[in-house]
Design a protein around this motif. Structure first.
Motif, short mmCIF file in Angstrom:
data_model
loop_
_atom_site.label_atom_id
_atom_site.label_comp_id
_atom_site.label_asym_id
_atom_site.label_seq_id
_atom_site.Cartn_x
_atom_site.Cartn_y
_atom_site.Cartn_z
N HIS A 40 0.84 -1.20 0.00
CA HIS A 40 0.00 0.00 0.00
C HIS A 40 0.87 1.25 0.00
O HIS A 40 1.69 1.45 0.90
CB HIS A 40 -0.91 0.02 1.24
CG HIS A 40 -1.76 1.25 1.34
ND1 HIS A 40 -2.00 1.90 2.53
CD2 HIS A 40 -2.41 1.96 0.38
CE1 HIS A 40 -2.77 2.95 2.32
NE2 HIS A 40 -3.03 3.01 1.02
N TYR A 90 -3.67 -2.37 -10.07
CA TYR A 90 -2.83 -2.78 -8.93
C TYR A 90 -1.42 -3.16 -9.36
O TYR A 90 -0.76 -3.99 -8.73
CB TYR A 90 -3.52 -3.91 -8.16
CG TYR A 90 -4.90 -3.52 -7.72
CD1 TYR A 90 -5.09 -2.50 -6.79
CD2 TYR A 90 -6.03 -4.14 -8.25
CE1 TYR A 90 -6.37 -2.10 -6.40
CE2 TYR A 90 -7.31 -3.76 -7.86
CZ TYR A 90 -7.47 -2.74 -6.94
OH TYR A 90 -8.73 -2.35 -6.55
N GLU A 126 -5.90 4.24 -7.07
CA GLU A 126 -7.14 3.50 -6.85
C GLU A 126 -8.21 4.51 -6.44
O GLU A 126 -8.22 5.02 -5.32
CB GLU A 126 -6.93 2.47 -5.73
CG GLU A 126 -7.63 1.15 -5.93
CD GLU A 126 -9.13 1.15 -5.78
OE1 GLU A 126 -9.72 2.21 -5.55
OE2 GLU A 126 -9.72 0.06 -5.89
N VAL A 179 -9.82 -3.51 0.47
CA VAL A 179 -8.64 -3.73 -0.37
C VAL A 179 -8.51 -5.21 -0.74
O VAL A 179 -8.31 -5.56 -1.91
CB VAL A 179 -7.36 -3.23 0.33
CG1 VAL A 179 -6.12 -3.72 -0.41
CG2 VAL A 179 -7.34 -1.72 0.42
N VAL A 204 -1.43 -1.15 -4.19
CA VAL A 204 -2.63 -0.34 -4.03
C VAL A 204 -2.19 1.08 -3.69
O VAL A 204 -1.59 1.31 -2.63
CB VAL A 204 -3.54 -0.89 -2.91
CG1 VAL A 204 -4.79 -0.02 -2.76
CG2 VAL A 204 -3.92 -2.33 -3.19
#
Length: 395
Positions: free
Chosen positions: A7, A176, A194, A214, A230
């Motif tokens: 992330h 992604y 995203e 997620v 992400v």
């Protein structure tokens, strides 16, 4: 947990020219709320440095205000700005992102003006923090393919764009993973934002929902077993969620800290990281085209630039800034032999033009459009004087 999901959390920071001065004079409480947002990001990054990472982008004009001794003095009762900048510079878990100096909508301004916004935007990051950005965040995420050579020339290796605008060669969009995009022989890495989860980051979320959302999206992605990136991005100082003075009720207290605690105790498959680290391990392989567009703001989808050039007044304002810029470049291209005074007038006109390209003057609709003309009028007056001198030189 069989898969690790990466992330990259990004925060965008910007204030239009003179706004910090205006706020502290007219609304000191709001001024304090906003300034504390800037300090809060680096403080929490330091507190959670063993497991947390952030990407933070500051516009050049915001950094210019941070470096202003008068602003430093007026905000000193609640934030030590030089100390804050120093902590950002030393925070190894913060990736500092570049931006255009005056936060322009690049696809709407003349291409010949791009380089100065890019170069000066990068230089002031280096001045403020002592390190150079390698990634770029287009103001309002307004991006077009034509920007790629300019970004590469200035030294950027990746750019963040809203994922909805990416058109991969395979025809299968996978937001992604990074892509690469090429224009006129120059290639740059493309990081998809995203959009859906970014909207939640902006308005308010909690770590349990975030983790589940997620993971569900990843499970339904085109390659759920491949490395997953992400990328969520939002403003970092707008809205009550970020400006909440009771920190336990805001972004960093209610979401960010408990989310990092989940990472620490391995109760989530997500891991926080910097984009440059991910790209080093997982360079993009697939080519993609990015259609011109921005992020979703106001009532717009981002698939056009109508938030900034939708009304007749906005369109006329864009035409005006382009026309005045064209006048400037014609003088530069003429190989002029101006006096020292004439050269100074040209420099001053240039600054008014670049400042007039600030996105805020268009974003806030017809109410703020006059602020653009407050910049183009003095620019044109200065160009008039320069052109008069050039005319006299030819006779």
């Amino acid at each position: 947990m069989t898969q690790q999901i990466y992330h990259a959390l990004g925060l965008h920071m910007h204030q239009p020219p003179g706004n910090l001065q205006l706020l502290i004079e007219e609304n000191p409480f709001e001024a304090e709320q906003i300034m504390r947002c800037y300090e809060r990001a680096v403080r929490y990054a330091n507190l959670l440095q063993d497991a947390a990472a952030l990407q933070v982008g500051f516009s050049g004009i915001l950094l210019e205000q941070f470096l202003d001794p008068e602003i430093i003095e007026k905000y000193a009762p609640f934030i030590n700005i030089p100390d804050m900048l120093d902590r950002y510079g030393k925070a190894n878990n913060i990736e500092l992102i570049g931006m255009g100096y005056y936060h322009p909508i690049f696809p709407l301004i003349p291409q010949r003006d791009w380089q100065e916004h890019l170069v000066r935007g990068k230089e002031i990051v280096e001045k403020a923090f002592g390190r150079s950005p390698t990634g770029f965040w287009p103001p309002e995420m307004a991006f077009c393919m034509e920007m790629i050579p300019a970004l590469v020339e200035v030294g950027y290796s990746y750019v963040v764009v809203d994922g909805v605008h990416i058109k991969p060669e395979s025809g299968i969009l996978d937001i992604y993973k990074p892509y690469k995009a090429t224009y006129e022989g120059k290639t740059i890495a493309i990081i998809p934002r995203e959009r859906d989860i970014s909207n939640a980051q902006e308005s308010g979320t909690d770590p349990v929902w975030f983790d589940r959302e997620v993971c569900q999206k990843i499970a339904h992605s085109p390659a759920p077993d491949a490395p997953r990136l992400v990328t969520t991005w939002s403003d970092g100082e707008n809205g009550g969620w970020f400006r909440q003075m009771h920190e336990q009720s805001g972004f960093f207290g209610h979401f960010f800290t408990p989310f990092i605690e989940m990472i620490r105790n391995n109760s989530t498959s997500l891991r926080s990281l910097k984009l440059s680290d991910y790209l080093q391990e997982h360079p993009p392989e697939e080519e993609a085209f990015v259609q011109t567009g921005a992020w979703n703001v106001g009532n717009t989808s981002g698939f056009d630039l109508s938030q900034w050039a939708g009304s007749e007044a906005q369109k006329q304002a864009v035409e005006t800034i382009c026309r005045v810029s064209d006048r400037y470049w014609k003088i530069v291209d003429s190989g002029n032999n101006l006096s020292a005074t004439g050269q100074q007038f040209l420099i001053e006109a240039r600054e008014w033009i670049l400042e007039g390209e600030t996105s805020c003057f268009l974003f806030w609709g017809d109410d703020w459009v006059p602020k653009l003309y407050d910049r183009t009028r003095p620019a044109e007056a200065l160009l008039d004087r320069v052109e008069s001198e050039l005319l006299a030189l030819t006779h």
